[in-house]
Design a protein around this motif. Structure first.
Motif, PDB file in Angstrom:
ATOM      1  N   ALA A  21       0.945  -1.222   0.107  1.00 19.57           N
ATOM      2  CA  ALA A  21      -0.057   0.074   0.031  1.00 19.57           C
ATOM      3  C   ALA A  21       0.755   1.427   0.055  1.00 19.57           C
ATOM      4  O   ALA A  21       0.629   2.175  -0.789  1.00 19.57           O
ATOM      5  CB  ALA A  21      -0.930  -0.094   1.316  1.00 19.57           C
ATOM      6  N   GLU A  25       0.152   3.737  -3.124  1.00 16.98           N
ATOM      7  CA  GLU A  25      -0.630   5.032  -3.067  1.00 16.98           C
ATOM      8  C   GLU A  25       0.317   5.996  -2.850  1.00 16.98           C
ATOM      9  O   GLU A  25      -0.328   7.069  -3.105  1.00 16.98           O
ATOM     10  CB  GLU A  25      -1.259   4.699  -1.669  1.00 16.98           C
ATOM     11  CG  GLU A  25      -2.544   3.738  -1.720  1.00 16.98           C
ATOM     12  CD  GLU A  25      -3.522   4.499  -2.714  1.00 16.98           C
ATOM     13  OE1 GLU A  25      -4.194   5.534  -2.603  1.00 16.98           O
ATOM     14  OE2 GLU A  25      -3.731   3.712  -3.871  1.00 16.98           O
ATOM     15  N   ILE A  28       0.572   6.745  -6.802  1.00 18.03           N
ATOM     16  CA  ILE A  28      -0.636   7.182  -7.210  1.00 18.03           C
ATOM     17  C   ILE A  28      -0.631   8.690  -6.887  1.00 18.03           C
ATOM     18  O   ILE A  28      -1.094   9.503  -8.030  1.00 18.03           O
ATOM     19  CB  ILE A  28      -1.903   6.672  -6.686  1.00 18.03           C
ATOM     20  CG1 ILE A  28      -2.039   5.154  -7.204  1.00 18.03           C
ATOM     21  CG2 ILE A  28      -3.100   7.205  -6.866  1.00 18.03           C
ATOM     22  CD1 ILE A  28      -2.300   5.025  -8.660  1.00 18.03           C
ATOM     23  N   ASP A  29      -0.468   9.189  -5.831  1.00 19.45           N
ATOM     24  CA  ASP A  29      -0.286  10.519  -4.997  1.00 19.45           C
ATOM     25  C   ASP A  29       0.826  11.239  -6.162  1.00 19.45           C
ATOM     26  O   ASP A  29       0.586  12.578  -6.791  1.00 19.45           O
ATOM     27  CB  ASP A  29       0.234  10.697  -3.773  1.00 19.45           C
ATOM     28  CG  ASP A  29      -0.016  12.037  -3.244  1.00 19.45           C
ATOM     29  OD1 ASP A  29      -1.349  12.206  -3.125  1.00 19.45           O
ATOM     30  OD2 ASP A  29       0.789  12.785  -3.062  1.00 19.45           O
ATOM     31  N   ARG A  43      -8.080   9.991  -8.163  1.00 19.28           N
ATOM     32  CA  ARG A  43      -8.536   8.787  -7.847  1.00 19.28           C
ATOM     33  C   ARG A  43     -10.077   8.282  -8.190  1.00 19.28           C
ATOM     34  O   ARG A  43     -10.269   7.320  -8.762  1.00 19.28           O
ATOM     35  CB  ARG A  43      -8.587   8.205  -6.443  1.00 19.28           C
ATOM     36  CG  ARG A  43      -6.852   8.180  -5.859  1.00 19.28           C
ATOM     37  CD  ARG A  43      -6.768   8.292  -4.091  1.00 19.28           C
ATOM     38  NE  ARG A  43      -5.413   7.889  -3.757  1.00 19.28           N
ATOM     39  CZ  ARG A  43      -4.712   8.529  -3.813  1.00 19.28           C
ATOM     40  NH1 ARG A  43      -4.630   9.800  -4.423  1.00 19.28           N
ATOM     41  NH2 ARG A  43      -3.409   7.843  -3.403  1.00 19.28           N
ATOM     42  N   HIS A  53     -14.069   1.027  -3.331  1.00 17.70           N
ATOM     43  CA  HIS A  53     -13.139   2.088  -3.231  1.00 17.70           C
ATOM     44  C   HIS A  53     -13.651   3.540  -3.274  1.00 17.70           C
ATOM     45  O   HIS A  53     -13.218   4.316  -2.481  1.00 17.70           O
ATOM     46  CB  HIS A  53     -12.054   1.742  -4.279  1.00 17.70           C
ATOM     47  CG  HIS A  53     -11.228   0.553  -4.117  1.00 17.70           C
ATOM     48  ND1 HIS A  53     -11.977  -0.884  -4.394  1.00 17.70           N
ATOM     49  CD2 HIS A  53     -10.055   0.228  -3.795  1.00 17.70           C
ATOM     50  CE1 HIS A  53     -11.061  -1.961  -4.001  1.00 17.70           C
ATOM     51  NE2 HIS A  53      -9.978  -1.312  -3.858  1.00 17.70           N
ATOM     52  N   ALA A  78      -4.872   7.899   1.160  1.00 21.70           N
ATOM     53  CA  ALA A  78      -4.859   6.687   0.605  1.00 21.70           C
ATOM     54  C   ALA A  78      -5.782   5.733   0.760  1.00 21.70           C
ATOM     55  O   ALA A  78      -6.537   6.063   1.562  1.00 21.70           O
ATOM     56  CB  ALA A  78      -3.445   6.041   1.555  1.00 21.70           C
ATOM     57  N   HIS A  80      -6.749   1.672   0.238  1.00 23.32           N
ATOM     58  CA  HIS A  80      -6.252   0.305   0.082  1.00 23.32           C
ATOM     59  C   HIS A  80      -7.240  -0.816   0.460  1.00 23.32           C
ATOM     60  O   HIS A  80      -7.940  -0.680   1.388  1.00 23.32           O
ATOM     61  CB  HIS A  80      -5.068   0.125   0.901  1.00 23.32           C
ATOM     62  CG  HIS A  80      -4.288  -1.050   0.489  1.00 23.32           C
ATOM     63  ND1 HIS A  80      -3.610  -1.609  -0.655  1.00 23.32           N
ATOM     64  CD2 HIS A  80      -4.215  -2.407   1.316  1.00 23.32           C
ATOM     65  CE1 HIS A  80      -3.203  -2.599  -0.647  1.00 23.32           C
ATOM     66  NE2 HIS A  80      -3.289  -3.252   0.548  1.00 23.32           N
ATOM     67  N   ALA A  88     -10.306   3.806   3.169  1.00 19.94           N
ATOM     68  CA  ALA A  88      -9.711   5.258   2.820  1.00 19.94           C
ATOM     69  C   ALA A  88      -9.184   5.853   4.229  1.00 19.94           C
ATOM     70  O   ALA A  88     -10.033   5.897   4.944  1.00 19.94           O
ATOM     71  CB  ALA A  88     -10.511   5.884   2.115  1.00 19.94           C
ATOM     72  N   PRO A 187      -3.151   1.805   4.699  1.00 15.00           N
ATOM     73  CA  PRO A 187      -3.245   3.427   4.164  1.00 15.00           C
ATOM     74  C   PRO A 187      -2.670   4.080   5.062  1.00 15.00           C
ATOM     75  O   PRO A 187      -2.379   5.185   4.632  1.00 15.00           O
ATOM     76  CB  PRO A 187      -4.845   3.389   3.809  1.00 15.00           C
ATOM     77  CG  PRO A 187      -5.622   2.280   4.214  1.00 15.00           C
ATOM     78  CD  PRO A 187      -4.432   1.446   5.158  1.00 15.00           C
ATOM     79  N   ASN A 194       2.011  11.414   1.983  1.00 15.77           N
ATOM     80  CA  ASN A 194       1.434  12.261   1.067  1.00 15.77           C
ATOM     81  C   ASN A 194       1.197  13.644   1.676  1.00 15.77           C
ATOM     82  O   ASN A 194       1.264  14.653   0.887  1.00 15.77           O
ATOM     83  CB  ASN A 194      -0.016  11.365   0.244  1.00 15.77           C
ATOM     84  CG  ASN A 194       0.514  10.232  -0.531  1.00 15.77           C
ATOM     85  OD1 ASN A 194       1.628  10.321  -0.943  1.00 15.77           O
ATOM     86  ND2 ASN A 194      -0.766   9.457  -0.638  1.00 15.77           N
TER      87      ASN A 194
END
Length: 212
Positions: A21, A25, A28-29, A43, A53, A78, A80, A88, A187, A194
């Motif tokens: 994760a 994540e 992704i950020d 997202r 999600h 985040a 997951h 989340a 997460p 992040n």
């Protein structure tokens, strides 16, 4: 492929989901920022509206007033899935002497039909705080083949004065119950990382976090 490390390892809360994760994540950020898009909006763009999600992401964004943090505070998000549950989390921090200070944490969980809501909330709180503790303090070092840390004096956990207020929301569902003992942990570290990026512009890719 299996990796055989030179030292013996044991299991810990959320096992491989923790570092997976963190990698996914955090990236992704990073992709969202590279695209010039808000991390939550990015997202949402790729998550079906009826997906678990999307449901937890929308709930945690609303809970945390995403994008409207008070002055001097910064947020990271985040999402997951682990043990068939989806969680989340938003972590909100400030900076104190150049270091992250945990202010608030928000968690939304979809774990199917809930039998005992109090247990779900407690597990989410504990898993989240466990993950934040590991992200800030959980370092094991070796010297001459031996672990250097011996107890909480040199392997600290998150103290009560460091812990953020935690708010948990449970998504209503009549689906089969799924796991709650571990899904709160994965997460936590990426959401914190992040948030640190939002606050400092530094992308930290190693755990525990060391903000230079």
């Amino acid at each position: 492929a299996n990796v055989e490390p030179p030292v013996p390892l044991g299991f810990w809360r959320s096992v491989g989901h923790s570092h997976n994760a963190f990698v996914v994540e955090s990236f992704i950020d990073e992709v969202a920022h590279a695209a010039g898009l808000d991390p939550v909006a990015f997202r949402r763009r790729w998550l079906p509206a009826d997906s678990r999600h999307r449901q937890v992401l929308d709930r945690v964004a609303a809970m945390s007033n995403w994008g409207q943090a008070p002055p001097g505070r910064y947020q990271g998000v985040a999402v997951h899935e682990s043990f068939h549950s989806v969680v989340a989390e938003v972590v909100e921090i400030s900076l104190q002497n150049g270091q992250p200070k945990l202010e608030k944490a928000y968690c939304a969980v979809h774990c199917g039909q809930v039998i005992n809501p109090d247990i779900v909330v407690a597990q989410m709180e504990g898993g989240l705080l466990f993950g934040l503790s590991a992200a800030l303090h959980g370092e094991i070092t070796l010297e001459d083949g031996a672990v250097q840390q011996g107890n909480f004096h040199d392997y600290p956990s998150l103290r009560i004065n460091e812990a953020p207020d935690v708010e948990v929301a449970i998504i209503d569902s009549d689906a089969h119950p799924t796991g709650v003992g571990e899904p709160g942990t994965p997460p936590a570290a990426p959401a914190l990382g992040n948030a640190i990026f939002a606050a400092t512009g530094q992308r930290l890719r190693d755990l525990p976090f060391k903000l230079g």
